[in-house]
Design a protein around this motif. Sequence first.
Motif, PDB file in Angstrom:
ATOM      1  N   ARG A 346       0.865  -1.171   0.000  1.00  0.00           N
ATOM      2  CA  ARG A 346       0.000   0.000   0.000  1.00  0.00           C
ATOM      3  C   ARG A 346       0.902   1.220   0.000  1.00  0.00           C
ATOM      4  O   ARG A 346       1.891   1.257   0.738  1.00  0.00           O
ATOM      5  N   GLN A 347       0.587   2.207  -0.834  1.00  0.00           N
ATOM      6  CA  GLN A 347       1.473   3.357  -0.927  1.00  0.00           C
ATOM      7  C   GLN A 347       0.753   4.637  -0.516  1.00  0.00           C
ATOM      8  O   GLN A 347      -0.426   4.819  -0.789  1.00  0.00           O
ATOM      9  N   HIS A 348       1.481   5.479   0.149  1.00  0.00           N
ATOM     10  CA  HIS A 348       1.009   6.817   0.487  1.00  0.00           C
ATOM     11  C   HIS A 348       2.141   7.786   0.205  1.00  0.00           C
ATOM     12  O   HIS A 348       3.185   7.751   0.849  1.00  0.00           O
ATOM     13  N   GLY A 349       1.949   8.623  -0.809  1.00  0.00           N
ATOM     14  CA  GLY A 349       2.951   9.627  -1.141  1.00  0.00           C
ATOM     15  C   GLY A 349       4.095   9.120  -1.981  1.00  0.00           C
ATOM     16  O   GLY A 349       5.082   9.833  -2.169  1.00  0.00           O
ATOM     17  N   CYS A 350       4.007   7.892  -2.508  1.00  0.00           N
ATOM     18  CA  CYS A 350       5.117   7.299  -3.273  1.00  0.00           C
ATOM     19  C   CYS A 350       4.592   6.553  -4.496  1.00  0.00           C
ATOM     20  O   CYS A 350       4.951   5.395  -4.737  1.00  0.00           O
ATOM     21  N   THR A 374       5.903   4.494   1.917  1.00  0.00           N
ATOM     22  CA  THR A 374       5.546   5.855   2.262  1.00  0.00           C
ATOM     23  C   THR A 374       6.812   6.670   2.433  1.00  0.00           C
ATOM     24  O   THR A 374       7.914   6.191   2.143  1.00  0.00           O
ATOM     25  N   ARG A 375       6.680   7.883   2.887  1.00  0.00           N
ATOM     26  CA  ARG A 375       7.840   8.744   3.097  1.00  0.00           C
ATOM     27  C   ARG A 375       8.064   8.941   4.588  1.00  0.00           C
ATOM     28  O   ARG A 375       7.126   9.230   5.333  1.00  0.00           O
ATOM     29  N   GLU A 379      12.034  10.726   2.763  1.00  0.00           N
ATOM     30  CA  GLU A 379      12.677   9.649   2.020  1.00  0.00           C
ATOM     31  C   GLU A 379      11.721   8.471   1.831  1.00  0.00           C
ATOM     32  O   GLU A 379      11.063   8.049   2.792  1.00  0.00           O
ATOM     33  N   PRO A 380      11.617   7.905   0.606  1.00  0.00           N
ATOM     34  CA  PRO A 380      10.789   6.711   0.405  1.00  0.00           C
ATOM     35  C   PRO A 380      11.268   5.582   1.322  1.00  0.00           C
ATOM     36  O   PRO A 380      12.463   5.274   1.378  1.00  0.00           O
TER      37      PRO A 380
END
Length: 389
Positions: A346-350, A374-375, A379-380
Amino acid sequence: MDLDTFRALLTDEGQAVLAAVHDPDPAAWPATPTALRRDHPAELVAAAVEQARLRREAAAKFGADAQRMYFTRDGLDRASHREVAEYKLGRVLDEMGVVFLDVFPLGVGADALVLGWSHAVTAVDGDPLNVAVTAANAAALDAQATIWIEQQDLTAYEPWGEAVFVDVAGPGAPEGGRGPQDPVPSLTWALDTVRGVGAGAVRLGPDVPYGSVPEGCGADEAEWISWEGEVQEVVLWWYGEANPAVRVPRRATLLPGGATLTGRGLPAPAVRPPGRYLYEVDAAVVGAGLVAEVAEEVGGGVLDAAVPACVTSDEAHATPFATAYEITEVLPYDPAAPGAGGLAVRQHGCAAEAAELGRHATPGGDGADTAFLTRVAGEPTLLLVRPAG
């Protein structure tokens, strides 16, 4: 589908064709579309096939009633989920104290028909197809006694109800003036109309961040409503002068369940490194700008100021406004690393990094855990997590 084709769909011939393509498995149809077109107009057969498909899709919003209703593609896309419409009806009953309502424009009439369960509703639209579809749905759901449907250019319509409900959630809503053929009224016109009456609501689309709600629009409240974690719509509410309801600038409501969170004017949550727990904040809370309230509730902060959906804490808390995970490992972003193999990411901001990760990840793992991309401090970062508790 044009108006004449829709009217043909309501005839005995149209109903027979619609019944013939009702089954979701074409193999079960009594005749193929080619055979049906030998006995019926091609436009009617195509409309029936499309209507049957839309009804199956609409079941996610309208349940069993979808099989009796009629839809257009745009109308179904715009329509409120039935439980969202019922929730809004509850707010009208509890907080406005009105009986006579105006609702426009209509789409398939979803909100107008639900409001008609307990109110006298005048439903207005400038599009004759929308008017016909709404009338057909009122008949299908036995709602003709409570709803009056009119075709009229909205800019020429004079509201007569005690409250007005205007839907500008459709795609491409113009910001300036509108003409009779525009699919939805402009936001400026909608705000002016509801302010003129003094009570009602303006329904906006789901992708409205709280910072873009018009300053000084005069609404008593802006509410973000989600269904199973996905924002369905944003509603600007005017309660009316006679109503004692407490005014709150922002609200997030989560359906099903009805958990609701209001703003308390908290400062932005602190940015901090990953703790033991990760809280994925509901999209309605994020949209309403109420992440600080959740962060305070769980005793945490955000991983990155630009990624409000990810709150972290060293403490375990049950909250209806976020899904809690226990962080098992923190990994720097590396699309070729085997640590992401087989995990649901699941991604948030990436978004770009997630696409790259998907191209390079190798199968592996048992799929029991989840990875959040996420970040963290810009940073990822890949966080391996499991459900808390």
